[in-house]
Scaffold this motif. Structure first.
Motif, PDB file in Angstrom:
ATOM      1  N   GLU A 372       0.832  -1.214   0.000  1.00 30.07           N
ATOM      2  CA  GLU A 372       0.000   0.000   0.000  1.00 30.07           C
ATOM      3  C   GLU A 372       0.861   1.254   0.000  1.00 30.07           C
ATOM      4  O   GLU A 372       0.599   2.203  -0.758  1.00 30.07           O
ATOM      5  N   VAL A 373       1.903   1.271   0.812  1.00 33.95           N
ATOM      6  CA  VAL A 373       2.769   2.447   0.916  1.00 33.95           C
ATOM      7  C   VAL A 373       3.516   2.700  -0.395  1.00 33.95           C
ATOM      8  O   VAL A 373       3.635   3.842  -0.859  1.00 33.95           O
ATOM      9  N   ILE A 374       4.019   1.642  -0.997  1.00 31.84           N
ATOM     10  CA  ILE A 374       4.729   1.793  -2.282  1.00 31.84           C
ATOM     11  C   ILE A 374       3.789   2.348  -3.340  1.00 31.84           C
ATOM     12  O   ILE A 374       4.120   3.296  -4.065  1.00 31.84           O
ATOM     13  N   ARG A 375       2.615   1.779  -3.451  1.00 26.14           N
ATOM     14  CA  ARG A 375       1.680   2.165  -4.507  1.00 26.14           C
ATOM     15  C   ARG A 375       1.135   3.579  -4.321  1.00 26.14           C
ATOM     16  O   ARG A 375       0.813   4.263  -5.293  1.00 26.14           O
ATOM     17  N   GLU A 376       1.025   4.040  -3.084  1.00 24.66           N
ATOM     18  CA  GLU A 376       0.335   5.300  -2.837  1.00 24.66           C
ATOM     19  C   GLU A 376       1.237   6.445  -2.396  1.00 24.66           C
ATOM     20  O   GLU A 376       0.810   7.602  -2.447  1.00 24.66           O
ATOM     21  N   LEU A 377       2.465   6.159  -1.967  1.00 23.25           N
ATOM     22  CA  LEU A 377       3.350   7.244  -1.552  1.00 23.25           C
ATOM     23  C   LEU A 377       4.606   7.318  -2.420  1.00 23.25           C
ATOM     24  O   LEU A 377       5.037   8.414  -2.794  1.00 23.25           O
ATOM     25  N   LEU A 378       5.207   6.181  -2.746  1.00 25.48           N
ATOM     26  CA  LEU A 378       6.316   6.238  -3.709  1.00 25.48           C
ATOM     27  C   LEU A 378       5.770   6.720  -5.057  1.00 25.48           C
ATOM     28  O   LEU A 378       6.352   7.577  -5.704  1.00 25.48           O
ATOM     29  N   TYR A 379       4.661   6.125  -5.476  1.00 21.36           N
ATOM     30  CA  TYR A 379       3.942   6.582  -6.662  1.00 21.36           C
ATOM     31  C   TYR A 379       2.863   7.576  -6.234  1.00 21.36           C
ATOM     32  O   TYR A 379       2.377   7.529  -5.094  1.00 21.36           O
ATOM     33  N   THR A 380       2.480   8.462  -7.127  1.00 21.56           N
ATOM     34  CA  THR A 380       1.283   9.284  -6.938  1.00 21.56           C
ATOM     35  C   THR A 380       0.183   8.593  -7.725  1.00 21.56           C
ATOM     36  O   THR A 380       0.182   8.599  -8.962  1.00 21.56           O
ATOM     37  N   GLU A 381      -0.747   7.983  -7.016  1.00 25.33           N
ATOM     38  CA  GLU A 381      -1.658   7.015  -7.630  1.00 25.33           C
ATOM     39  C   GLU A 381      -2.438   7.584  -8.811  1.00 25.33           C
ATOM     40  O   GLU A 381      -2.536   6.938  -9.869  1.00 25.33           O
ATOM     41  N   ARG A 436       0.917   3.868   8.259  1.00 24.65           N
ATOM     42  CA  ARG A 436       1.194   2.468   7.931  1.00 24.65           C
ATOM     43  C   ARG A 436       2.660   2.121   8.213  1.00 24.65           C
ATOM     44  O   ARG A 436       2.973   1.012   8.684  1.00 24.65           O
ATOM     45  N   LEU A 437       3.558   3.045   7.910  1.00 20.02           N
ATOM     46  CA  LEU A 437       4.972   2.798   8.156  1.00 20.02           C
ATOM     47  C   LEU A 437       5.260   2.587   9.642  1.00 20.02           C
ATOM     48  O   LEU A 437       6.080   1.735  10.011  1.00 20.02           O
ATOM     49  N   GLU A 438       4.591   3.351  10.494  1.00 15.62           N
ATOM     50  CA  GLU A 438       4.755   3.142  11.934  1.00 15.62           C
ATOM     51  C   GLU A 438       4.215   1.768  12.340  1.00 15.62           C
ATOM     52  O   GLU A 438       4.808   1.085  13.192  1.00 15.62           O
ATOM     53  N   GLN A 439       3.113   1.348  11.724  1.00 12.73           N
ATOM     54  CA  GLN A 439       2.581   0.016  12.005  1.00 12.73           C
ATOM     55  C   GLN A 439       3.546  -1.063  11.528  1.00 12.73           C
ATOM     56  O   GLN A 439       3.704  -2.106  12.175  1.00 12.73           O
ATOM     57  N   GLU A 455      12.791   1.419   9.556  1.00 14.15           N
ATOM     58  CA  GLU A 455      13.035   2.797   9.987  1.00 14.15           C
ATOM     59  C   GLU A 455      13.649   3.610   8.841  1.00 14.15           C
ATOM     60  O   GLU A 455      13.306   4.785   8.660  1.00 14.15           O
ATOM     61  N   TYR A 456      14.541   2.979   8.087  1.00 15.73           N
ATOM     62  CA  TYR A 456      15.111   3.642   6.906  1.00 15.73           C
ATOM     63  C   TYR A 456      14.008   3.971   5.897  1.00 15.73           C
ATOM     64  O   TYR A 456      13.983   5.067   5.316  1.00 15.73           O
ATOM     65  N   MET A 457      13.105   3.036   5.692  1.00 14.36           N
ATOM     66  CA  MET A 457      11.992   3.268   4.770  1.00 14.36           C
ATOM     67  C   MET A 457      11.133   4.432   5.265  1.00 14.36           C
ATOM     68  O   MET A 457      10.753   5.310   4.493  1.00 14.36           O
ATOM     69  N   ARG A 458      10.838   4.456   6.557  1.00 16.42           N
ATOM     70  CA  ARG A 458      10.041   5.556   7.109  1.00 16.42           C
ATOM     71  C   ARG A 458      10.736   6.894   6.923  1.00 16.42           C
ATOM     72  O   ARG A 458      10.108   7.880   6.504  1.00 16.42           O
ATOM     73  N   ASP A 459      12.027   6.955   7.197  1.00 20.54           N
ATOM     74  CA  ASP A 459      12.748   8.218   7.081  1.00 20.54           C
ATOM     75  C   ASP A 459      12.797   8.693   5.628  1.00 20.54           C
ATOM     76  O   ASP A 459      12.701   9.891   5.342  1.00 20.54           O
ATOM     77  N   THR A 460      12.964   7.748   4.707  1.00 17.35           N
ATOM     78  CA  THR A 460      12.992   8.102   3.280  1.00 17.35           C
ATOM     79  C   THR A 460      11.618   8.563   2.815  1.00 17.35           C
ATOM     80  O   THR A 460      11.476   9.580   2.122  1.00 17.35           O
ATOM     81  N   PHE A 461      10.597   7.818   3.211  1.00 20.33           N
ATOM     82  CA  PHE A 461       9.243   8.140   2.759  1.00 20.33           C
ATOM     83  C   PHE A 461       8.687   9.383   3.446  1.00 20.33           C
ATOM     84  O   PHE A 461       7.758  10.012   2.927  1.00 20.33           O
ATOM     85  N   ARG A 462       9.259   9.748   4.584  1.00 22.38           N
ATOM     86  CA  ARG A 462       8.868  11.021   5.204  1.00 22.38           C
ATOM     87  C   ARG A 462       9.227  12.182   4.276  1.00 22.38           C
ATOM     88  O   ARG A 462       8.479  13.163   4.161  1.00 22.38           O
TER      89      ARG A 462
END
Length: 576
Positions: A372-381, A436-439, A455-462
C-alpha cells in the motif's frame, strides 16, 4: 519446449567495486582483475564461492537456468586488440570454472549479448573490410559455441546499449533501427543456434530509439519481426508491461500474439523502488500477471532479474548477502508463484519457515502495508493510473523518484498538479501511508525482519510525504525550511554508500519558467493517451522534433538537465 526459469547471477562480480553510484546494468568489466597474481586469485576465488552459494540457493528454489554477462568479453576474434585478446583468454579460463558451478547443479548457462559491441580496432576493421554486423556475429557465435559447449544459449539485447557509466574497451551501440533489420538478424543467427542446438533468447526491451523503438508494445512492429518465424531455438523475452519495471502497468498484450515461445521478465530487486533496501513486495502484483499469462500463447517460463538494473548506491547482493532479505523474499515468492502457482500467502509462509523468521502472519500483514505504501506514496496514484505515451515510449508512472534520486522541484510540482485533479486525496493518502509505516515498524520484531530497514523506509518516505505536501499546497518559505531541514537530517543519519546508503535528494525551488497554461498546451501536443500514433505524431513528433532537439543540444545545452544527459544512455536516445 521445456519450461525455462532463468535468474541473473552477476552480483558477485561487483565485489570490491567501491564507487558512490554503481551501474548495475552489466558486469563492471573494467573492475575485474586484469592480470594474475595472488590478489587476482583471491578475488576470483571469492567470486566462485559467492556463485556456489547463489547456485545452491537458486537451484533449490526451482530455477533451472542462469544468465551471466557476456558473449563479447568471452568470444575471441583476430580483429581485437592484442592486449584485449590476452585478457579475454584469462576471462575464458575463469568463466569456464564459473559455468561448471551451475551446470553441475543442473542449471543451464545463458550469456547476454548486445548488438552490436565494438572496440576501436574492431570497428575500424569492420569498416575497412565492409563486414556486415550479422555476418560477423554469425561467425563469432559459431566459434563461441564450439569453445563453450556448456553454454546453453544467448540472450540478445538490441534496444539499449551501454550507458555513459560503462568504462571499457568494448562499447555497445544501437545498430538495429528498423523491424526488418531485427527480423533479418534473427534469420541470420538462428541457423547458427540451431546448428549447435543452442537457445536464442531475444529481448524486446527498447528505450524508444529509431523505428524499432516501439517493439515492446506496438503490435505491428512486434508481428513484423516475429510473425511466421519457426525455430526450436527462438524464445522471445518480454518485460511484463509496456515500460520498465514499474507498477500500475497492464500485462503486455504482445504475450497473446504469435506462436513463438515466450518468457516474461520480472524484477525482484526493484531498481526504482529501493533495490531491496526496504520491502517493496511484488508478490500480489506478479500473481495477477501469472494468472493472466495462463491464457497467453506459448509462455514457457520467466526470467527473474534479482540483481541487474539501475544506477544506484545500493549494493545488497541477492541470495548471498543476509541483508538482501527483501530481494530474496521477492525472488522466492516469484518462482513459487510462476512455477508452482502457489498462493502468495503460502509462499511467504514457506519463506519465513525456511529462513527461520518470526510470525509469518505478522510478515504478511507487514507486506500488505508495504504494498500500500509503495503504490500510494512512492507513486502518486492518480498520475500513475494514467496511460501516457511520448514518441515511441510509454511514460513511466513514477515521476518523483528515479533510481537512487528523489526530485523535489518546481517543474515536477507543476507537472503533477496538471495531471492530478484530486490533490486532497493524494495528501490524505500520504498521511495514511506514514501511519502504515509506523505500524510496519511495530510489526517487524514479531515478523523477525530487520527493524532498521523499516526505519530507513520511514525516514525516506517522510521526505516523499513532505514532497507531496510541497507539490499539492501553496508554497511558503516555511515549507522550504522544513524540506531543507529534513534533507539535512536525512543526510546526517545515512551514509553515501554501504548498507542503507541514502537516496540523493535533489531540491530546486526556483519557479519553473513555463506558465501552467502553456505547459498544458505542450503536454497535449507532445503526449498522447493511447498507444496508436496520431497524425501529428507522424508528421511532427517522430521526425521534426528530433531535429529540433539536436539543434537545442548543440546551441542551448544548458536547457537539458545534467541528470537527463548523463544518466544511462542519456535522454537524447529518445529523440533518435
Amino acid at each position: 519446449m521445456q519450461p525455462l526459469h532463468l535468474i541473473d547471477a552477476i552480483g558477485p562480480f561487483f565485489r570490491g567495486h567501491d564507487v558512490r553510484t554503481i551501474n548495475w546494468s552489466k558486469i563492471p568489466w573494467h573492475h575485474l582483475p586484469k592480470a594474475g597474481g595472488s590478489e587476482a586469485e583471491a578475488w576470483w576465488a571469492l567470486v566462485r564461492a559467492d556463485l556456489t552459494r547463489f547456485a545452491d540457493q537458486a537451484s533449490a528454489w526451482g530455477f533451472n537456468a542462469v544468465s551471466l554477462d557476456d558473449v563479447t568479453h568471452l568470444a575471441d576474434h583476430a580483429w581485437l586488440e592484442p592486449e584485449l585478446r590476452a585478457r579475454i583468454a584469462r576471462y575464458r579460463e575463469e568463466f569456464a570454472r564459473c559455468f561448471e558451478i551451475f551446470t553441475t547443479r543442473g542449471m543451464q548457462v545463458h550469456l547476454t549479448m548486445d548488438v552490436m559491441t565494438y572496440t576501436p580496432e574492431l570497428q575500424r576493421r569492420m569498416v575497412e573490410d565492409k563486414r556486415e554486423v550479422n555476418d560477423y556475429l554469425a561467425e563469432l557465435l559459431d566459434g563461441f559455441f564450439v569453445s563453450f559447449p556448456q553454454v546453453a544459449g544467448i540472450i540478445i539485447r538490441i534496444g539499449e546499449s551501454d550507458g555513459k557509466g560503462v568504462h571499457d574497451e568494448f562499447r555497445s551501440q544501437l545498430v538495429i533501427q528498423k523491424p526488418a533489420q531485427a527480423r533479418q538478424l534473427l534469420c541470420d543467427l538462428l541457423p547458427v543456434c540451431e546448428k549447435h542446438a543452442r537457445r536464442l533468447i531475444f529481448r524486446t526491451w527498447t528505450v524508444g530509439a529509431y523505428r524499432i523503438g516501439d517493439l515492446m508494445w506496438h503490435r505491428r512492429t512486434f508481428t513484423s519481426v516475429f510473425e511466421g518465424l519457426e525455430s526450436p531455438a527462438l524464445v522471445i523475452s518480454m518485460k511484463y508491461g509496456e515500460s520498465d519495471f514499474f507498477r500500475y502497468l497492464p500485462l503486455n498484450s504482445n504475450f497473446f500474439r504469435t506462436d513463438v515461445a515466450k518468457i516474461v521478465e520480472l524484477q525482484t530487486r526493484r531498481e526504482y523502488e529501493g533495490c531491496g533496501e526496504y520491502p517493496s513486495f511484488t508478490g500480489w502484483e506478479y500473481e495477477r500477471y501469472a494468472r493472466e499469462l495462463k491464457h497467453a500463447k506459448n509462455v514457457i517460463g520467466c526470467m527473474v532479474w534479482c540483481q541487474t538494473g539501475g544506477w544506484v548506491p545500493f549494493r545488497r547482493i541477492a541470495l548471498i548477502d543476509p541483508e538482501a532479505i527483501w530481494t530474496d523474499l521477492n525472488t522466492f515468492v516469484t518462482i513459487r508463484v510462476m512455477k508452482d502457482s502457489m498462493p502468495v500467502e503460502d509462499a511467504v509462509r514457506a519463506f519465513a519457515k525456511e529462513r527461520a523468521l518470526g510470525d509469518a502472519e505478522a510478515l504478511i500483514e507487514l507486506l500488505r502495508y508495504s504494498d500500500e505504501v509503495i503504490r500510494e506514496l512512492l507513486y502518486t496514484e492518480e498520475f500513475a493510473q494514467q496511460k501516457l505515451f511520448f514518441r515511441r515510449v510509454r511514460i513511466p508512472p513514477l515521476l518523483q523518484v528515479y533510481w537512487g534520486n528523489i526530485f523535489i522541484n518546481h517543474s515536477i510540482k507543476k507537472l503533477l498538479r496538471y495531471f492530478v485533479q484530486e490533490p486532497e486525496a493524494a495528501l490524505r493518502s500520504a498521511a495514511r501511508c506514514m501511519d502504515r509505516l509506523e505500524q510496519m515498524i511495530a510489526l517487524a520484531p514479531r515478523a523477525g525482519v530487520p527493524v532498521a530497514d523499516l526505519e530507513y523506509m520511514r525516514d525516506t518516505f517522510r521526505l516523499l510525504a513532505l514532497a507531496r505536501e510541497y507539490t499539492f499546497t501553496e508554497f511558503t518559505p516555511e515549507m522550504e525550511t522544513r524540506l531543507r531541514e529534513a534533507k539535512r537530517a536525512y543526510k546526517a543519519k545515512y551514509p553515501k554508500r554501504g548498507l542503507r546508503a541514502r537516496y540523493r535528494i535533489k531540491t530546486d525551488f526556483k519557479p519553473f519558467w513555463v506558465k501552467r497554461r502553456y505547459l498544458g498546451w505542450a503536454i497535449e501536443l507532445l503526449m498522447r493517451r493511447r498507444r496508436g500514433y496520431r497524425l501529428i505524431d507522424r508528421l511532427l513528433i517522430l521526425h521534426v522534433l528530433s531535429m529540433i532537439y539536436r539543434i537545442i543540444a548543440v546551441r542551448k545545452p544548458h536547457w537539458i538537465p545534467g541528470f537527463a544527459k548523463e544518466s544511462a544512455m542519456g535522454v537524447d536516445v529518445v529523440f533518435r
